[in-house]
Design an enzyme around this catalytic site. Structure first.
Site, PDB file in Angstrom:
ATOM      1  N   LYS A  44      -4.945   4.738  -1.169  1.00 16.54           N
ATOM      2  CA  LYS A  44      -5.179   3.629  -0.154  1.00 16.54           C
ATOM      3  C   LYS A  44      -6.432   3.003  -0.627  1.00 16.54           C
ATOM      4  CE  LYS A  44      -5.322   2.108   4.553  1.00 16.54           C
ATOM      5  NZ  LYS A  44      -5.207   2.639   5.856  1.00 16.54           N
ATOM      6  N   SER A  81      -1.991   0.475   8.802  1.00 16.46           N
ATOM      7  CA  SER A  81      -2.419  -0.425   7.529  1.00 16.46           C
ATOM      8  C   SER A  81      -2.197   0.537   6.376  1.00 16.46           C
ATOM      9  CB  SER A  81      -3.917  -0.287   8.048  1.00 16.46           C
ATOM     10  OG  SER A  81      -4.841   0.912   7.872  1.00 16.46           O
ATOM     11  N   SER A 104      -2.469   4.583  11.472  1.00 13.11           N
ATOM     12  CA  SER A 104      -2.103   4.031  10.170  1.00 13.11           C
ATOM     13  C   SER A 104      -1.538   4.667   8.917  1.00 13.11           C
ATOM     14  CB  SER A 104      -3.526   3.108   9.820  1.00 13.11           C
ATOM     15  OG  SER A 104      -3.877   2.269  10.601  1.00 13.11           O
TER      16      SER A 104
END
Lengths: 59, 452
Positions: free
Chosen positions: B80, B152, B176
């Site tokens: 990420k 996210s 997330s």
């Protein structure tokens, strides 16, 4: 501009943040909604009730 | 070759160990898939094909020298883009980091690389895991490209589902990792507070931030966890195959988690609860009356801690933040100390209530998200509350996993959240594994070979 918006504007300036009127309007709505909800949920008895300073396993 | 891109980490690991597949082959297979679909799915902000090939060749040379680092040797992974990496730019989906030089890798990146993994690139996220997606596009749901796949860790989840990475890292401050895992039909784990190091994870909320893995099976999550945060005693989190839940006590909350659910999500999750029963679990209703009281408290804590972290950069280059990120991250400046403490007190009461409720239980089970994925236009204009069932365990520190448990009538995956006691990831993973072995919804992603 309302007193609340005036306060937000002054506080943003004091904090050194460059936020325009539209930013402050959106932020104002967001925090007022959260603050109202927080008031409804806040504990009645507070003595001895601490925020977890360092998160550790609940007992 | 493309079939390789859809194999689980465990399967590829087995093939690499037997020298039936090489690290270069699996890496090329996934890079080919990225090349084909990344523009459409917006999974990655940065793809580092050259570096991945170099690392894959190095892992291959190691194997030919008889050097085998372990089950993750030569397997590609995506990180990420809120985890710092020296070799590849870190954007956090923001222009505010454009001129920042990173000197150290995030600790989880270091650990996964030491375990032999090959870095494919940096996956798409909401700006600083909290704002919008205006700079690099909105990650799409592989099952329905009109919808958002997050957030996210939206890029990590859609990459794992769509064959653009066998596994990925994510971060989870209010859900997330688990929410995008649920939407995309993959597995995502937020471990016990403090277990997986967050050094080098761009902070959002120091007390609610977690780094963790996303993958296609619970066994894969176990392998990734063994590298990200080895078990202190045994080194392995999954000690044995688990096929049933006999003797396991599972709490089903009476309040909040099953209230106001989308009807299709509810249908799928209720069926999953019946199946836990079939596997031998003892399901009990538990009272968690404070579960519905946490939205404001978690918002205040997250906003204040996020502002504390971002204040310097917001003052210096607030204009480089996207609109949503600038507003969200600045909002913490306007809460009082008293409000932050009140939020903390509500958190303490929740932790006490949860500890009491879990005293006689092994797990609590809930839906991961109350709604199906939303259209991208909704995400970009009025994003829904996807942390509705997840933020509770960021506040309390308990480990929580989302596993696929079925599909809505519209064909959208639904996730089941399991929550265990602090430091009991082994029970959590074993229960999740038993469920997925009996009801292999986690293999649903294989349909995406044809769907996209």
């Amino acid at each position: 501009m309302s007193a609340c918006s005036d306060w937000l504007k002054a506080e943003a300036k004091r904090q050194g943040l460059s936020l325009d009127d539209e930013d402050l309007e959106v932020i104002g709505k967001m925090i007022r909604r959260t603050q109202e909800d927080l008031v409804k949920r806040r504990p009645k008895t507070t003595e001895g009730l601490h925020s977890p300073f360092c998160l550790c396993e609940p007992k | 070759m493309q079939d390789l891109a859809f194999m689980t980490v465990s399967k590829v690991s087995d093939l690499i160990q037997k020298r039936e597949v090489s690290p270069v082959e699996i890496t090329e297979s996934v890079l080919q898939r990225i090349d084909q679909y990344n523009d459409h799915l917006k999974s990655y902000i940065t793809v580092c094909g050259e570096l991945a090939r170099k690392q894959a060749h190095e892992r291959e040379r190691e194997l030919s020298r008889g050097c085998y680092r372990g089950p993750l040797h030569g397997i590609p992974i995506a990180h990420k883009d809120v985890l710092y990496t020296r070799a590849v730019r870190t954007t956090a989906h923001s222009r505010a980091l454009d001129d920042v030089t990173i000197t150290e890798d995030a600790q989880v990146v270091v650990r996964l690389e030491a375990a032999g993994m090959v870095m494919l690139g940096k996956t798409n996220t909401n700006e600083f895991a909290n704002g919008g997606t205006e700079h690099y596009g909105t990650p799409r749901l592989p099952w329905d490209a009109r919808c958002f796949s997050g957030g996210s860790s939206a890029g990590s989840a859609n990459a794992v589902a769509a064959g653009l990475a066998p596994a990925a890292t994510g971060s989870d401050t209010a859900g997330s990792i688990r929410a995008p895992a649920s939407f995309c039909g993959v597995v995502g784990l937020k471990a016990t507070h403090g277990l997986v190091p967050v050094d080098g994870l761009i902070p959002l909320s120091w007390s609610m931030d977690y780094a963790g893995p996303l993958a296609r099976s619970v066994a894969d999550i176990g392998l990734l966890m063994d590298a990200m945060a080895p078990h202190p005693k045994t080194s392995n989190w999954l000690l044995a195959d688990c096929w049933d839940l006999t003797g396991m006590s599972i709490g089903i909350p009476r309040q909040h988690f099953f209230e106001g659910l989308d009807s299709e999500v509810e249908r799928v999750v209720r069926r999953a609860l019946d199946r836990l029963n079939l596997l031998g679990a003892d399901l009990r209703s538990v009272d968690l009356p404070r579960a519905g009281d946490l939205a404001a408290a978690s918002s205040v804590i997250l906003a204040v801690e996020a502002f504390a972290s971002h204040a310097g950069r917001l003052r210096e280059k607030g204009d480089l933040y996207g609109t949503r990120a600038r507003r969200h991250l600045s909002s913490g400046a306007f809460y009082s100390g008293a409000e932050y403490e009140q939020a903390g007190q509500i958190r303490t009461l929740w932790m006490q209530e949860l500890a009491k409720a879990m005293a006689d239980l092994d797990l609590i089970v809930t839906p991961t998200v109350s709604i199906p994925p939303v259209p991208i236009s909704v995400e970009e204009t009025r994003p829904p509350d996807t942390s509705w069932g997840t933020r509770h365990f960021n506040l309390s520190g308990h480990p929580a996993i989302s596993i696929p448990c079925g599909f809505t009538e519209s064909g959208h995956p639904v996730g089941l959240q399991m929550v265990a006691h602090w430091h009991d990831e082994t029970t959590l993973l074993q229960a999740a594994m038993a469920y997925e072995r009996a009801f292999p919804w986690h293999e649903g992603y294989l349909a995406l070979k044809e769907v996209i």
